[in-house]
Design an enzyme around this catalytic site. Structure first.
Site, short mmCIF file in Angstrom:
data_model
loop_
_atom_site.label_atom_id
_atom_site.label_comp_id
_atom_site.label_asym_id
_atom_site.label_seq_id
_atom_site.Cartn_x
_atom_site.Cartn_y
_atom_site.Cartn_z
N GLY A 29 0.82 -1.21 0.00
CA GLY A 29 0.00 0.00 0.00
C GLY A 29 0.85 1.26 0.00
O GLY A 29 2.08 1.20 0.02
N THR A 31 1.40 3.69 2.24
CA THR A 31 2.26 3.96 3.38
C THR A 31 3.42 2.96 3.42
O THR A 31 4.56 3.33 3.74
CB THR A 31 1.46 3.92 4.69
N ASP A 81 3.56 -2.51 8.21
CA ASP A 81 2.50 -2.38 7.21
C ASP A 81 1.52 -1.31 7.65
O ASP A 81 1.48 -0.93 8.83
CB ASP A 81 1.78 -3.73 7.04
N GLY A 95 -6.59 -4.69 3.60
CA GLY A 95 -6.94 -5.36 2.36
C GLY A 95 -7.52 -4.47 1.29
O GLY A 95 -7.98 -4.97 0.26
N GLU A 103 -0.56 -10.58 3.57
CA GLU A 103 -0.27 -9.72 4.71
C GLU A 103 -0.51 -10.47 6.02
O GLU A 103 0.29 -10.38 6.96
CB GLU A 103 -1.14 -8.46 4.65
#
Length: 219
Positions: A29, A31, A81, A95, A103
């Site tokens: 993602g 970030t 994450d 998700g 993940e």
């Protein structure tokens, strides 16, 4: 600070949680991408990374960071994450990018899970962000009917296939008061690969980007 500035700040702060000489678990993602870019600055201090998606693996490789197969890694000290939503109990919905299963696997292996997010992701109750569920394609309709019985409104994520070759149902209309219970219930529906609730294995530490800087929360 803008949202992007908050993401960059927590990504930089997460580097302090990466032990020297280790293999790092890396999420997926926007970030997580900032974290990968920060990780590149200390790549000479780590052995490499395990990626939770093909996209993250490619970004790591673009920085010449070695990507390891999780099956060949016996110890993963830390996994970093983002999240789509997170509570002060450090339960999460993840998700939005479709990588929830990998993940969740990497998070399960890691000894410590560091969640990095901007302040917009911190909520009192999970469920405003649609809950992703990865499902075996032939079970889509059956699972959708079961979700309706649980009070959710499932919608197929059109044109999307996960790295595992499956599809995603995004579930709207939930107020998730007991995320551990709901995570378990959903995973027991035949044909569900996993769902985007990270409550049975939540984060250990949250690095939250705020207008005042990075706030650290640990439970």
């Amino acid at each position: 600070m803008t949202q992007d500035e908050q993401k960059r700040a927590v990504a930089a702060a997460a580097i302090q949680h990466v032990p020297t000489g280790c293999i790092v678990g890396v999420g997926t993602g926007s970030t997580a991408n900032y974290f990968i870019d920060e990780l590149a600055k200390i790549k000479h201090k780590i052995e490499g990374a395990v990626a939770s998606s093909e996209a993250s693996a490619q970004r790591l490789k673009s920085h010449n960071i070695e990507v390891h197969d999780l099956n060949n890694v016996s110890d993963l000290p830390v996994y970093v994450d983002g999240a789509d939503e997170i509570t002060e109990n450090l339960h999460m919905v993840k998700g939005g990018g479709g990588a929830l299963t990998r993940e969740k696997i990497v998070a399960a292996v890691a000894r410590k899970f560091i969640c990095i997010t901007d302040q917009s992701k911190l909520v009192n109750v999970l469920g405003n962000f649609p809950l992703p569920i990865e499902v075996i394609p032939m079970a889509r309709s059956y699972i959708a009917r079961e979700i309706v019985l649980l009070g959710g409104q499932p919608a197929l994520r059109h044109g999307f296939t996960t790295d595992n070759g499956n599809i995603i149902l995004d579930v709207h209309g939930l107020q998730i008061m007991n995320p551990v219970e709901l995570e378990t219930t959903l995973n027991q529906i035949t044909g569900v690969v996993t769902n985007g609730l990270f409550a049975c294995r939540g984060a250990n530490t949250l690095l939250l980007g705020t207008d005042e800087g990075v706030r650290e929360m640990t439970i």
